[in-house]
Design a protein around this motif. Structure first.
Motif, PDB file in Angstrom:
ATOM      1  N   ARG A 102       0.845  -1.099  -0.007  1.00 25.35           N
ATOM      2  CA  ARG A 102      -0.043   0.024   0.064  1.00 25.35           C
ATOM      3  C   ARG A 102       1.030   1.293  -0.085  1.00 25.35           C
ATOM      4  NH1 ARG A 102      -4.840  -1.526   4.200  1.00 25.35           N
ATOM      5  NH2 ARG A 102      -5.762  -3.188   2.998  1.00 25.35           N
ATOM      6  N   ILE A 103       1.267   1.692  -1.113  1.00 26.15           N
ATOM      7  CA  ILE A 103       2.306   2.830  -1.351  1.00 26.15           C
ATOM      8  C   ILE A 103       1.383   3.729  -2.498  1.00 26.15           C
ATOM      9  CG2 ILE A 103       4.260   1.647  -0.653  1.00 26.15           C
ATOM     10  CD1 ILE A 103       4.936   1.504  -3.545  1.00 26.15           C
ATOM     11  N   PRO A 104       1.917   4.796  -2.661  1.00 26.50           N
ATOM     12  CA  PRO A 104       1.235   5.835  -3.475  1.00 26.50           C
ATOM     13  C   PRO A 104       1.920   5.185  -4.836  1.00 26.50           C
ATOM     14  CG  PRO A 104       2.404   7.085  -1.932  1.00 26.50           C
ATOM     15  CD  PRO A 104       2.712   5.548  -1.635  1.00 26.50           C
ATOM     16  N   ASP A 105       0.749   4.906  -5.857  1.00 25.36           N
ATOM     17  CA  ASP A 105       1.115   4.319  -7.204  1.00 25.36           C
ATOM     18  C   ASP A 105      -0.025   4.641  -8.131  1.00 25.36           C
ATOM     19  OD1 ASP A 105       1.958   3.218  -9.116  1.00 25.36           O
ATOM     20  OD2 ASP A 105       2.401   1.055  -8.359  1.00 25.36           O
ATOM     21  N   SER A 106       0.171   5.914  -8.859  1.00 27.84           N
ATOM     22  CA  SER A 106      -1.158   6.212  -9.814  1.00 27.84           C
ATOM     23  C   SER A 106      -1.121   5.483 -11.232  1.00 27.84           C
ATOM     24  CB  SER A 106      -0.951   7.573 -10.154  1.00 27.84           C
ATOM     25  OG  SER A 106       0.116   8.000 -10.458  1.00 27.84           O
TER      26      SER A 106
END
Length: 249
Positions: A102-106
């Motif tokens: 769960r990490i920022p990943d667009s």
């Protein structure tokens, strides 16, 4: 350095079996003057920097493991390196219960089997032998990020079990991941720790896309040294077992 004394006899025996497979693949190739690197480049003609070898990568549709070989420009290679393998596992081949971190990943992850995980990089010298294992930042291979503990669970699932384009290379790279399993686990843990440190230094930035961070952790290796350490650890384990058996009599 990995403490082989902390490994179980079963783990050591699995590594010893992998070592025999690795050495056998190298032995068979050496009989005709070949090696792992030469075999993966067979028929390629001119060797171009950045190009994937073999073309289209190697992908096992049963186990969903994947690899390719390539090289950076010479001034970007570590000492003694000819090129390196990148190894991957796709979601359909992963153990149950594993999900992306769960990490920022667009980024668009695509289909159900597209969120691939980079397992480990394997630097090779011109003699076709591994000299370094390493992990990379997410942007390097465009992977989806998984935690070190989850990637460690994937190691046994990395299997290339078909003949093309090279039966020897496929078996060799499968076994090599098992032979160096303790070091790879350590590298993955070091990778996550370094990412966390990097994030602390640059709050608010997307560390996973930071071009200043490429190779996150690395460990220089030798097959001969690894085998010697395994044999020593197994000998110590046998002595402990024999001593315990004598005490029990």
């Amino acid at each position: 350095m990995t403490d082989f004394g902390s490994l179980s006899r079963g783990e050591l025996q699995a590594m010893a079996e992998a070592a025999r497979e690795v050495m056998n693949c190298q032995r068979v190739l050496a009989k005709t003057g070949d090696n792992i690197v030469g075999e993966v480049l067979r028929g390629a003609g001119t060797f171009y920097e950045w190009r994937h070898y073999p073309p289209g990568d190697v992908y096992d549709a049963e186990f969903h493991a994947q690899y390719y070989y390539h090289a950076h420009p010479e001034d970007e290679r570590v000492s003694g390196e000819h090129g390196h393998f990148h190894t991957f596992l796709r979601p359909l081949g992963m153990p149950s219960g594993i999900t992306a971190a769960r990490i920022p990943d667009s980024r668009d992850q695509g289909g159900e089997n597209d969120a691939l995980c980079h397992i480990v990089g394997i630097s090779m010298d011109r003699a076709g032998l591994p000299i370094r294992l390493f992990t990379t930042n997410r942007w390097v291979t465009g992977e989806t990020w998984y935690s070190a503990s989850d990637v460690a669970r994937m190691l046994e699932c990395f299997v290339i079990d078909h003949a093309r384009p090279s039966w020897a290379v496929n078996r060799w790279i499968t076994a090599l991941v098992r032979l160096f399993r303790p070091q790879i686990v350590g590298l993955l843990q070091a990778r996550d720790a370094e990412i966390a440190r990097w994030q602390e230094k640059r709050p608010g930035s997307d560390v996973y896309e930071d071009r200043d961070l490429e190779v996150v952790s690395e460990h220089w290796v030798s097959i001969e040294d690894q085998i010697a350490r395994i044999e020593l650890a197994l000998a110590k384990a046998r002595r402990r077992e024999n001593a315990a058996a004598r005490e029990a009599c």
